[in-house]
Design an enzyme around this catalytic site. Structure first.
Site, PDB file in Angstrom:
ATOM      1  N   CYS A 121       0.861  -1.185   0.000  1.00  0.00           N
ATOM      2  CA  CYS A 121       0.000   0.000   0.000  1.00  0.00           C
ATOM      3  C   CYS A 121       0.893   1.228   0.000  1.00  0.00           C
ATOM      4  O   CYS A 121       2.087   1.130   0.251  1.00  0.00           O
ATOM      5  CB  CYS A 121      -0.928   0.011   1.207  1.00  0.00           C
ATOM      6  SG  CYS A 121      -2.281   1.204   1.028  1.00  0.00           S
ATOM      7  N   CYS A 123      -0.161   4.303   1.655  1.00  0.00           N
ATOM      8  CA  CYS A 123      -0.554   5.309   2.661  1.00  0.00           C
ATOM      9  C   CYS A 123       0.534   5.634   3.678  1.00  0.00           C
ATOM     10  O   CYS A 123       0.651   6.782   4.093  1.00  0.00           O
ATOM     11  CB  CYS A 123      -1.848   4.919   3.358  1.00  0.00           C
ATOM     12  SG  CYS A 123      -1.764   3.330   4.193  1.00  0.00           S
ATOM     13  N   LYS A 197     -12.436  -4.518   2.062  1.00  0.00           N
ATOM     14  CA  LYS A 197     -11.877  -3.679   3.124  1.00  0.00           C
ATOM     15  C   LYS A 197     -12.773  -2.463   3.304  1.00  0.00           C
ATOM     16  O   LYS A 197     -12.975  -1.685   2.370  1.00  0.00           O
ATOM     17  CB  LYS A 197     -10.462  -3.256   2.749  1.00  0.00           C
ATOM     18  CG  LYS A 197      -9.809  -2.345   3.782  1.00  0.00           C
ATOM     19  CD  LYS A 197      -8.356  -2.070   3.431  1.00  0.00           C
ATOM     20  CE  LYS A 197      -7.739  -1.146   4.459  1.00  0.00           C
ATOM     21  NZ  LYS A 197      -6.335  -0.871   4.156  1.00  0.00           N
ATOM     22  N   LYS A 250     -12.072  -7.277   6.114  1.00  0.00           N
ATOM     23  CA  LYS A 250     -11.459  -6.416   7.135  1.00  0.00           C
ATOM     24  C   LYS A 250     -12.333  -5.221   7.398  1.00  0.00           C
ATOM     25  O   LYS A 250     -12.773  -4.589   6.433  1.00  0.00           O
ATOM     26  CB  LYS A 250     -10.100  -5.970   6.610  1.00  0.00           C
ATOM     27  CG  LYS A 250      -9.353  -5.024   7.518  1.00  0.00           C
ATOM     28  CD  LYS A 250      -8.103  -4.576   6.849  1.00  0.00           C
ATOM     29  CE  LYS A 250      -7.481  -3.491   7.705  1.00  0.00           C
ATOM     30  NZ  LYS A 250      -6.461  -2.770   7.022  1.00  0.00           N
ATOM     31  N   TYR A 315      -3.344  -9.141  16.362  1.00  0.00           N
ATOM     32  CA  TYR A 315      -2.301  -8.689  17.288  1.00  0.00           C
ATOM     33  C   TYR A 315      -2.281  -9.559  18.533  1.00  0.00           C
ATOM     34  O   TYR A 315      -1.368  -9.459  19.350  1.00  0.00           O
ATOM     35  CB  TYR A 315      -2.529  -7.211  17.645  1.00  0.00           C
ATOM     36  CG  TYR A 315      -2.550  -6.334  16.407  1.00  0.00           C
ATOM     37  CD1 TYR A 315      -1.362  -5.926  15.795  1.00  0.00           C
ATOM     38  CD2 TYR A 315      -3.755  -5.952  15.812  1.00  0.00           C
ATOM     39  CE1 TYR A 315      -1.378  -5.165  14.638  1.00  0.00           C
ATOM     40  CE2 TYR A 315      -3.782  -5.188  14.652  1.00  0.00           C
ATOM     41  CZ  TYR A 315      -2.590  -4.801  14.072  1.00  0.00           C
ATOM     42  OH  TYR A 315      -2.606  -4.055  12.919  1.00  0.00           O
TER      43      TYR A 315
HETATM   44  C1  PBG Z   1      -3.093   0.303   4.884  1.00  0.00           C
HETATM   45  C2  PBG Z   1      -3.623  -0.521   5.989  1.00  0.00           C
HETATM   46  C3  PBG Z   1      -4.436  -0.141   7.082  1.00  0.00           C
HETATM   47  C4  PBG Z   1      -4.549  -1.286   7.884  1.00  0.00           C
HETATM   48  C5  PBG Z   1      -3.856  -2.313   7.256  1.00  0.00           C
HETATM   49  N1  PBG Z   1      -3.296  -1.823   6.084  1.00  0.00           N
HETATM   50  C6  PBG Z   1      -5.010   1.162   7.484  1.00  0.00           C
HETATM   51  C7  PBG Z   1      -5.907   1.930   6.623  1.00  0.00           C
HETATM   52  O1  PBG Z   1      -6.448   1.447   5.630  1.00  0.00           O
HETATM   53  O2  PBG Z   1      -6.062   3.109   6.951  1.00  0.00           O
HETATM   54  C8  PBG Z   1      -5.297  -1.362   9.181  1.00  0.00           C
HETATM   55  C9  PBG Z   1      -4.883  -2.439  10.126  1.00  0.00           C
HETATM   56  C10 PBG Z   1      -5.376  -2.299  11.512  1.00  0.00           C
HETATM   57  O3  PBG Z   1      -6.172  -1.401  11.857  1.00  0.00           O
HETATM   58  O4  PBG Z   1      -4.969  -3.130  12.342  1.00  0.00           O
HETATM   59  N2  PBG Z   1      -3.994   0.689   3.906  1.00  0.00           N
END
Ligand code: PBG
Length: 327
Positions: A121, A123, A197, A250, A315
């Site tokens: 990703c 971000c 997601k 997710k 986790y």
């Molecule tokens: C990146 C990503 C995110 C998570 C996993 N990969 C955050 C988002 O989309 O803002 C979240 C994982 C978590 O909250 O444990 N895009």
């Protein structure tokens, strides 16, 4: 036939009988442990909103991975925190980027003893914190982002990742990544797609850990509206058609209906991500003495599995692995 011939409580009479009729068995084989890696030396820094979760420098990460292996957990999911962010997420695909370096070292030290999954990703690597390339008017561009995601996935594969996991929610990225991997001789690298997601508030603590919060707007133009289950099924089936080996839903806990329907509709392995906010809520309540952490965590993970998940990214993986071994 009903009562008194049928007495359901007979099957709950004692622990051994309950064990015999139990339908869902949680196992360490189900778990993937997410880990955060950053630049530096000797760093083990706890994430404030995720007690028990740390950001490691590569040297310390290796020690932590060893512990994961000793607990029998089959896989980790790696997230990197770069040195510098820019508009194009260049460190996300740098050959000497943080994730690439960490993967090379983990594979060099432990080889086939651990499956390394990398989050693909942008971000965490973009200055604006969005999961893609942003145009002048603030639009997250789909097709321009695909080119960058492909570079990220290839760089992770070249470093030795076993599975790449695109979490950006751009359209068409699975197809683009699959064909690039195959074209470069990485036909044995798996793709675990973050297929359904949701644009969720449960990611808050993660964004603190990964320093990946969007600097303007939100992610609702690419992540799904959490109100939509039919749309989630379309996302899953498109990613399967495009070549995803494993599809993910997710978050997990508030989306058991989505996991369950996916299990009924698709035969591919299904992963569920028990995300940061789900972890933080349990931790916070447990630290206040309001509920029992171990019992709640095991109940949540069992429910995610009962809903239909084959793989649970959590986790709690390390704690759950030791709790299960003492039972
Ligand atoms: C990146 C990503 C995110 C998570 C996993 N990969 C955050 C988002 O989309 O803002 C979240 C994982 C978590 O909250 O444990 N895009």
């Amino acid at each position: 036939m009903g009562f008194p011939t049928v007495r359901m409580r007979r099957m709950r009479r004692n622990k051994l009988i309950r064990r015999m009729v139990r339908e869902t068995h949680l196992s360490v084989d189900d778990f993937v442990y997410p880990m955060f890696v950053q630049h530096g030396d000797g760093i083990v820094q706890e994430v404030p909103s995720m007690p028990g979760v740390y950001r490691y420098s590569v040297d310390m990460l290796l020690k932590a991975v060893e512990e994961v292996i000793e607990l029998g957990i089959p896989a980790i999911l790696l997230f990197g925190i770069p040195e510098h962010k820019d508009e194009f997420a260049s460190e996300a695909y740098a050959e000497d980027g943080i994730v690439q370096t960490a993967v090379r070292q983990i594979k060099g030290s432990f080889g086939g003893d651990i499956v390394v999954i990398t989050d693909v990703c942008l971000c965490g690597y973009t200055s604006h914190g969005h999961c893609g390339i942003v145009s002048e008017d603030g639009t997250v561009l789909n097709d321009a982002t695909l080119d960058v995601l492909v570079k990220v996935a290839l760089s992770h594969a070249a470093a030795g990742a076993d599975i790449v996991a695109p979490s950006d929610m751009m359209d068409g990225r699975i197809k683009a990544i699959r064909s690039a991997l195959d074209g470069d001789g990485f036909e044995n690298v798996l793709i675990m797609s973050y297929a359904a997601k949701m644009a969720s508030s449960f990611y808050g603590p993660f964004r603190e850990a990964a320093e990946s919060a969007p600097q303007f707007g939100d992610r609702r133009s690419y992540q799904m509206d959490y109100a939509n289950r039919r749309e989630a099924m379309r996302e899953l089936s498109l990613d399967i058609e495009e070549g995803a080996d494993i599809v993910m839903i997710k978050p997990a806990l508030a989306y058991l209906d989505v996991i369950h329907q996916a299990r009924n509709l698709f035969d591919v392995p299904i992963a569920a991500y028990n995300v940061s906010g789900e972890y933080a809520m349990v931790k916070a309540a447990a630290m206040n003495g309001w509920l029992s952490e171990k019992d709640i965590a095991i109940e949540i993970l069992t429910a995610i599995k009962r809903a239909g998940a084959d793989i649970i990214i959590t986790y709690f993986a390390k704690d759950a692995a030791s709790w299960l071994s003492e039972r």
